[in-house]
Motif scaffolding. Structure first.
Motif, short mmCIF file in Angstrom:
data_model
loop_
_atom_site.label_atom_id
_atom_site.label_comp_id
_atom_site.label_asym_id
_atom_site.label_seq_id
_atom_site.Cartn_x
_atom_site.Cartn_y
_atom_site.Cartn_z
N VAL A 117 1.05 -1.13 -0.05
CA VAL A 117 0.06 -0.04 -0.09
C VAL A 117 0.81 1.17 0.06
CG1 VAL A 117 -1.52 1.18 1.47
CG2 VAL A 117 -2.07 -0.88 1.05
N ASP A 118 0.41 2.21 -0.88
CA ASP A 118 1.20 3.55 -0.94
C ASP A 118 0.25 4.33 -0.58
OD1 ASP A 118 3.70 5.18 -3.06
OD2 ASP A 118 2.41 5.86 -1.49
N THR A 119 -0.07 5.23 0.54
CA THR A 119 -1.26 5.86 0.53
C THR A 119 -1.02 7.36 1.29
OG1 THR A 119 -3.52 5.59 1.91
CG2 THR A 119 -1.41 4.97 2.97
N ILE A 120 -2.09 8.22 1.11
CA ILE A 120 -1.72 9.51 1.36
C ILE A 120 -2.77 9.77 2.62
CG2 ILE A 120 -1.92 11.95 0.88
CD1 ILE A 120 -1.04 11.41 -1.99
N LEU A 121 -2.35 10.13 3.73
CA LEU A 121 -3.25 10.36 4.91
C LEU A 121 -3.25 12.06 5.05
CD1 LEU A 121 -1.68 7.64 7.25
CD2 LEU A 121 -3.63 7.41 5.56
#
Length: 293
Positions: A117-121
């Motif tokens: 997973v490569d996610t922006i929070l």
């Protein structure tokens, strides 16, 4: 008489320098130069979870698709309204163990990330009553326990077999500086300096990346947000922000290039706090004086 030989051709021009990503913003030359007494007091130990369902993965799947906690602190050290914090993600976010998300009994705010997973929070401070965004003059976000598992290491991170050995897995946390994102970027990052085990790099899109250089074990995991050992401080970084209500973190787990198996049954906990860390050489901050009654 014979004509002179033609002139030799000029030597070839050297090739142009190869383009490289822009370097990350420099850390402060003196980690103690930030006035830490100005930082908003943020304490997740006393916070209350209102919603816990980031991107709909739970653990409370009937909640709105966010994490919302109240009573995380005040906007300034000596006054200001009580505030909460809302976290929303992009549609990519997945958790390996979503029940670990949120504040824990040790004072950390935990975000569990699944492998691959490569996610922006997106984090926003909100007024506890209206839940509208509130601007915080100065605050710090500290990130702990940058870690990776290496070949032959069975502790610290889950091992799997790959090409006759164990694969290398760790987390990368990225943030944008105020140069790359004036509205919500950090002003400075601080590590323990020459002994730090946190590698700092530049990623396309204006992101500054933070990741581990060495393997860790369960024995070096921090048990509290303050009073860390030197080894624990070497695996931490603090980001200083000013005059914003929000900030972003981008998080991904990385495998080695040779690792071909799935990582979806693997995860990592990202540990955050709003605590000023006492890196080596920095005297404890002097708390602001109380207003006279």
């Amino acid at each position: 008489s014979p004509s002179p030989p033609p002139p030799s051709p000029p030597p070839p021009s050297p090739p142009p320098p190869s383009s490289s990503p822009s370097p990350p913003p420099p850390s402060l030359p003196d980690p103690c130069s930030v006035d830490r007494t100005l930082m908003a007091p943020i304490d997740f130990l006393s916070s209350n979870v209102l919603y816990n369902n980031l991107n709909g993965v739970g653990p409370t799947t009937t909640d709105p698709t966010q994490i919302l906690v109240s009573n995380v602190g005040f906007t300034t050290p000596t006054s200001g309204a009580t505030m909460g914090m809302r976290i929303v993600s992009d549609s990519v976010y997945q958790a390996h163990k979503p029940n670990r998300n949120g504040p824990n009994a040790k004072g950390f705010f935990v975000l569990n990330i699944r492998g691959e997973v490569d996610t922006i929070l997106n984090f926003t401070f909100v007024d506890d009553n209206s839940q509208d965004p509130v601007t915080v003059p100065n605050f710090v976000i500290s990130i702990y326990d940058f870690d990776r598992g290496c070949s032959g290491q069975s502790a610290g991170l889950r091992n799997k077999t790959c090409d006759g050995g164990s694969f290398d897995l760790g987390e990368v946390v990225m943030a944008k500086s105020s140069t790359a994102d004036p509205a919500q970027g950090f002003d400075a990052y601080i590590t323990s300096g020459g002994t730090s085990e946190v590698e700092i790099g530049a990623v396309t899109g204006g992101w500054t990346s933070f990741s581990a250089t060495l393997a860790g074990t369960g024995a070096d995991n921090p048990g509290k947000v303050q009073g860390l050992t030197e080894d624990q401080l070497n695996k931490a970084v603090s980001l200083y922000y000013s005059n914003t209500s929000s900030f972003q973190l981008r998080v991904r787990l990385f495998p080695p290039p040779a690792f071909n198996a799935t990582l979806t049954d693997t995860g990592r906990n990202i540990l955050l706090s709003g605590v000023v860390l006492d890196f080596p050489g920095c005297p404890p901050p002097i708390p602001p004086s109380a207003s006279p009654s």
